[in-house]
Every structure is written in C-alpha cells, then in structure tokens.
Design a protein around this motif. Structure first.
Motif, PDB file in Angstrom:
ATOM      1  N   GLN A 171      33.200  66.928  -5.133  1.00  0.00           N
ATOM      2  CA  GLN A 171      33.963  65.664  -4.671  1.00  0.00           C
ATOM      3  C   GLN A 171      34.271  64.828  -5.970  1.00  0.00           C
ATOM      4  OE1 GLN A 171      35.439  65.471  -1.857  1.00  0.00           O
ATOM      5  NE2 GLN A 171      36.763  64.060  -2.826  1.00  0.00           N
ATOM      6  N   LYS A 172      33.459  64.530  -6.958  1.00  0.00           N
ATOM      7  CA  LYS A 172      33.807  63.597  -7.819  1.00  0.00           C
ATOM      8  C   LYS A 172      34.821  64.250  -8.757  1.00  0.00           C
ATOM      9  CE  LYS A 172      29.179  61.696  -8.375  1.00  0.00           C
ATOM     10  NZ  LYS A 172      27.600  61.908  -9.146  1.00  0.00           N
ATOM     11  N   ILE A 173      34.750  65.630  -9.115  1.00  0.00           N
ATOM     12  CA  ILE A 173      35.565  66.183  -9.891  1.00  0.00           C
ATOM     13  C   ILE A 173      37.043  66.155  -9.140  1.00  0.00           C
ATOM     14  CG2 ILE A 173      36.505  68.333 -10.621  1.00  0.00           C
ATOM     15  CD1 ILE A 173      33.810  69.289 -10.701  1.00  0.00           C
ATOM     16  N   LYS A 174      37.159  66.303  -7.870  1.00  0.00           N
ATOM     17  CA  LYS A 174      38.182  66.014  -7.204  1.00  0.00           C
ATOM     18  C   LYS A 174      39.268  64.494  -7.188  1.00  0.00           C
ATOM     19  CE  LYS A 174      38.190  69.642  -4.156  1.00  0.00           C
ATOM     20  NZ  LYS A 174      38.389  70.178  -2.510  1.00  0.00           N
ATOM     21  N   ASP A 175      38.069  63.663  -7.150  1.00  0.00           N
ATOM     22  CA  ASP A 175      38.560  62.226  -7.246  1.00  0.00           C
ATOM     23  C   ASP A 175      38.985  62.121  -8.744  1.00  0.00           C
ATOM     24  OD1 ASP A 175      37.411  61.723  -4.946  1.00  0.00           O
ATOM     25  OD2 ASP A 175      35.603  60.773  -5.389  1.00  0.00           O
ATOM     26  N   ILE A 176      38.483  62.475  -9.650  1.00  0.00           N
ATOM     27  CA  ILE A 176      38.941  62.319 -11.055  1.00  0.00           C
ATOM     28  C   ILE A 176      40.207  62.958 -11.053  1.00  0.00           C
ATOM     29  CG2 ILE A 176      38.793  62.799 -13.513  1.00  0.00           C
ATOM     30  CD1 ILE A 176      35.562  62.793 -12.971  1.00  0.00           C
ATOM     31  N   LEU A 177      40.373  64.219 -10.571  1.00  0.00           N
ATOM     32  CA  LEU A 177      41.723  64.854 -10.599  1.00  0.00           C
ATOM     33  C   LEU A 177      42.726  64.378  -9.857  1.00  0.00           C
ATOM     34  CD1 LEU A 177      40.639  68.349  -9.945  1.00  0.00           C
ATOM     35  CD2 LEU A 177      41.692  67.789 -12.086  1.00  0.00           C
ATOM     36  N   ALA A 178      42.498  63.535  -8.685  1.00  0.00           N
ATOM     37  CA  ALA A 178      43.341  62.751  -7.843  1.00  0.00           C
ATOM     38  C   ALA A 178      43.809  61.728  -8.748  1.00  0.00           C
ATOM     39  CB  ALA A 178      42.753  62.601  -6.472  1.00  0.00           C
ATOM     40  N   MET A 179      43.170  60.921  -9.202  1.00  0.00           N
ATOM     41  CA  MET A 179      43.522  59.558 -10.114  1.00  0.00           C
ATOM     42  C   MET A 179      44.177  60.306 -11.205  1.00  0.00           C
ATOM     43  SD  MET A 179      40.009  57.281 -10.381  1.00  0.00           S
ATOM     44  CE  MET A 179      38.791  58.034 -10.230  1.00  0.00           C
ATOM     45  N   ASN A 180      43.877  61.229 -11.968  1.00  0.00           N
ATOM     46  CA  ASN A 180      44.497  61.487 -12.921  1.00  0.00           C
ATOM     47  C   ASN A 180      45.947  62.223 -12.840  1.00  0.00           C
ATOM     48  OD1 ASN A 180      44.517  62.525 -15.917  1.00  0.00           O
ATOM     49  ND2 ASN A 180      44.488  64.712 -15.018  1.00  0.00           N
ATOM     50  N   ARG A 181      46.083  62.869 -11.573  1.00  0.00           N
ATOM     51  CA  ARG A 181      47.354  63.431 -11.252  1.00  0.00           C
ATOM     52  C   ARG A 181      48.413  61.931 -11.001  1.00  0.00           C
ATOM     53  NH1 ARG A 181      50.291  64.013  -6.572  1.00  0.00           N
ATOM     54  NH2 ARG A 181      51.263  65.766  -6.328  1.00  0.00           N
ATOM     55  N   LYS A 182      47.811  61.161 -10.441  1.00  0.00           N
ATOM     56  CA  LYS A 182      48.708  60.074 -10.078  1.00  0.00           C
ATOM     57  C   LYS A 182      49.269  59.295 -11.455  1.00  0.00           C
ATOM     58  CE  LYS A 182      47.479  59.864  -5.449  1.00  0.00           C
ATOM     59  NZ  LYS A 182      46.420  59.546  -4.604  1.00  0.00           N
ATOM     60  N   ALA A 183      48.307  59.167 -12.316  1.00  0.00           N
ATOM     61  CA  ALA A 183      48.415  58.624 -13.493  1.00  0.00           C
ATOM     62  C   ALA A 183      49.520  59.410 -14.320  1.00  0.00           C
ATOM     63  CB  ALA A 183      47.414  58.160 -14.372  1.00  0.00           C
ATOM     64  N   ARG A 184      49.677  60.538 -14.171  1.00  0.00           N
ATOM     65  CA  ARG A 184      50.448  61.719 -14.983  1.00  0.00           C
ATOM     66  C   ARG A 184      51.722  61.273 -14.249  1.00  0.00           C
ATOM     67  NH1 ARG A 184      48.903  66.461 -17.430  1.00  0.00           N
ATOM     68  NH2 ARG A 184      46.988  66.359 -18.214  1.00  0.00           N
ATOM     69  N   ILE A 185      51.835  61.193 -13.024  1.00  0.00           N
ATOM     70  CA  ILE A 185      53.137  61.151 -12.658  1.00  0.00           C
ATOM     71  C   ILE A 185      54.111  59.928 -12.970  1.00  0.00           C
ATOM     72  CG2 ILE A 185      54.362  61.159 -10.462  1.00  0.00           C
ATOM     73  CD1 ILE A 185      51.947  62.961  -9.230  1.00  0.00           C
ATOM     74  N   ILE A 186      53.099  59.180 -13.055  1.00  0.00           N
ATOM     75  CA  ILE A 186      53.920  57.717 -13.635  1.00  0.00           C
ATOM     76  C   ILE A 186      54.249  57.884 -15.183  1.00  0.00           C
ATOM     77  CG2 ILE A 186      53.518  56.501 -11.620  1.00  0.00           C
ATOM     78  CD1 ILE A 186      51.639  54.888 -13.928  1.00  0.00           C
ATOM     79  N   GLY A 187      53.806  59.002 -15.704  1.00  0.00           N
ATOM     80  CA  GLY A 187      54.138  58.911 -17.154  1.00  0.00           C
ATOM     81  C   GLY A 187      52.919  58.596 -18.084  1.00  0.00           C
ATOM     82  N   ASP A 188      51.887  58.401 -17.759  1.00  0.00           N
ATOM     83  CA  ASP A 188      51.068  57.803 -18.520  1.00  0.00           C
ATOM     84  C   ASP A 188      50.296  58.925 -19.298  1.00  0.00           C
ATOM     85  OD1 ASP A 188      48.662  56.695 -19.837  1.00  0.00           O
ATOM     86  OD2 ASP A 188      47.843  55.659 -17.825  1.00  0.00           O
ATOM     87  N   SER A 189      50.203  59.046 -20.410  1.00  0.00           N
ATOM     88  CA  SER A 189      49.531  59.999 -20.991  1.00  0.00           C
ATOM     89  C   SER A 189      48.051  60.063 -21.580  1.00  0.00           C
ATOM     90  CB  SER A 189      50.396  60.748 -22.105  1.00  0.00           C
ATOM     91  OG  SER A 189      50.541  59.768 -23.116  1.00  0.00           O
ATOM     92  N   SER A 190      47.711  58.550 -21.859  1.00  0.00           N
ATOM     93  CA  SER A 190      46.510  58.391 -22.294  1.00  0.00           C
ATOM     94  C   SER A 190      45.605  57.752 -21.027  1.00  0.00           C
ATOM     95  CB  SER A 190      46.602  57.124 -23.250  1.00  0.00           C
ATOM     96  OG  SER A 190      47.274  56.145 -22.809  1.00  0.00           O
ATOM     97  N   ILE A 191      45.587  58.588 -20.069  1.00  0.00           N
ATOM     98  CA  ILE A 191      44.730  58.333 -18.786  1.00  0.00           C
ATOM     99  C   ILE A 191      43.327  57.744 -19.275  1.00  0.00           C
ATOM    100  CG2 ILE A 191      44.384  60.950 -18.626  1.00  0.00           C
ATOM    101  CD1 ILE A 191      44.415  58.642 -15.723  1.00  0.00           C
TER     102      ILE A 191
END
Ligand code: SAM
Length: 258
Positions: A94-114
């Motif tokens: 679940q922790k991994i999935k939480d990080i992935l979900a946060m990371n995914r959203k940050a990537r979508i708005i174009g933030d590469s240095s998550i």
C-alpha cells in the motif's frame, strides 16, 4: 564507487537485455545497501543528471525509482527508499502504491523533480509528504494536457484516485532470504519472494514493461518461468559473468508485459 559489487550483475544483465531507460518508473525489491539502485538512478535518469546515459537528449525523461528493503538504506539522490519494510506485507504494498499515485499526479502536471518538489520521503518506514494527498488532486483538464516526455510517463489522465494499475515500467527483485545453505529450505523461500514481486508486477506493471528477479536454482524455477510466460512475451534466464559460477543464483527475465 558502488555500494556493493552486486551492481555489476545488474549492469551486465541490463547491458545485454536493455530494460532500463530514461524516464521509467521502477520498483526495486530488496534494495539494501543500494548498489542496484545506484545503477538504476543513472539509467532511468531519476536524479535528472543524465550521467550513465550514452545518448543524451534534450527533454530526456526523468525517471522514478522506489527501493524497498527490510534493512536500513542510506539515502541516495534520485531514489525513494522504503526501508525497514517487508515487501511481502500488504502494508508495504500500500505504501508503494501511495507513492506511485502521488508521483503519477505530479508527473502529469509536468513536475519532473518529484522527490524534492513534492517532498515525498520516507522516515522510519513511513511515507511522509509535505504535500498531503488531497492537495495532489489536480483537475482532469490538467491531467489531459500535460505529459512529460518519454519512458515511464503516463499518456493521459485515466485511472486517477490512486489507482496504480499499469503504472510501473520495470519491477526488479534482488530479494533473498537469509540462506541456511540447505537448498530444500532456501529455494522455496526465495521463490516465495519472487512470486510476491511477480504478483505486484502483474497487477501494477505497464503493458510492454519488464520483470527481472533473482532466484536460487531449484525445482520451482521452471514453474516460475511458466507463470512468467503467461504474462510476458519473452522469458529468459541470465547468469551474468560477475555472478559466481559456484552460486546457484540466476536471474529470470520477463520482457514485454502482455
Ligand atoms: N540489490 C542490492 C544491492 O545491489 O545493493 C542487494 C540486495 S541483497 C542481495 C538482498 C536483500 O533482500 C537484503 O537486503 C534483504 O534484506 C532483502 N529482503 C529479503 N527479504 C525481503 C522482504 N521480504 N522484503 C524486503 N526486502 C527483503
């Protein structure tokens, strides 16, 4: 200057099979002390420095690597570590999935240095984020417009709400139980670990993505490969030159998830 000589095994395998690319999202199971992670950071460019990449290109993707281990791992630029965590526990997944979900959203708005920008980190085995998950809920219109480059980045705004299915480009496992020296005990134990990584990869791996895991040879390797063949186009075994020939260790690869 790798943290362990095991780095060369991944270098040799990846030089041959070429599964790591700039911009990918990689899950690394059994990451301590972080030698494979050092190789991964360079090859997926998760520190954004472009070192270790032969053909540099402008706008090259910046990847993400999440490394998990039971043991502590010293911080490494460009890596997110979940240490003190048992990968086989649901809580860790679940922790991994939480990080992935946060990371995914940050990537979508174009933030590469998550890692720095969004402030996701892990302390004492807990995922900590300066930005709460709610604040990471961006509008669909943003999700549809923006996309950062190549490799592991999502193409559209589908499957929001923390759904991480199909998000991970590469799942790697170098996990190993404490060896007793008795094959009849050690083999089934490492197979369990490989299976847990594979289940994660099947659920969360991107189609076209890859799976690589270390196993100690034994009767279940064929069964694992049979399982892999159901989900991956190409299945192969690898024994890199730097893996001692008197060790029963080998690596099984599933390439191109169906
Ligand atoms: N690839 C690493 C590197 O290059 O630095 C070396 C990994 S070492 C061979 C195997 C690791 O698997 C150990 O650090 C061990 O703690 C970890 N491990 C074993 N069982 C695990 C589990 N259930 N969850 C997470 N890590 C595990």
């Amino acid at each position: 200057n790798y943290r362990a000589r095991s780095a060369f095994k991944l270098i040799e395998i990846d030089d041959k099979v070429k599964i790591l690319k700039p911009g990918q999202i990689v899950l690394e199971c059994g990451a301590a002390p972080g030698a494979w992670t050092q190789v991964i950071v360079q090859r997926i460019n998760s520190d954004g420095k472009g070192t270790g990449i032969k053909k540099r290109r402008k706008g090259m993707g910046v990847g993400t690597v999440i490394g998990i281990d039971l043991l502590p791992i010293a911080p490494l630029e460009g890596a997110i570590f979940l240490d003190g965590c048992d990968f086989t526990s649901l809580e860790s997944v679940q922790k991994i999935k939480d990080i992935l979900a946060m990371n995914r959203k940050a990537r979508i708005i174009g933030d590469s240095s998550i890692n720095e920008e969004v402030g996701i980190g892990v302390r004492d085995g807990m995922v900590v984020g300066e930005v709460g998950r709610d604040e990471l809920k961006f509008g669909e219109e943003v999700a549809d417009k923006e996309d950062t480059g190549e490799g592991g980045n999502e193409k559209n705004g589908e499957s929001t709400n923390g759904d991480t299915n199909g998000l991970v480009d590469v799942v790697l496992s170098d996990m190993a139980p404490n060896a007793t020296g008795q094959r009849s005990t050690d083999h089934p134990r490492i197979v369990r670990l490989v299976e847990s990584a594979l289940v994660f990869a099947i659920k969360n791996g991107k189609s076209g993505g890859h799976f690589l895991a270390k196993v100690w040879d034994g009767s279940d390797v064929k069964r694992l490969e049979g399982f892999l063949e159901k989900y991956y186009e190409k299945v192969s075994r690898h024994k890199p030159p730097s893996s001692r020939s008197d060790s029963s260790e080998l690596f099984i690869l599933g390439k191109f998830k169906k």
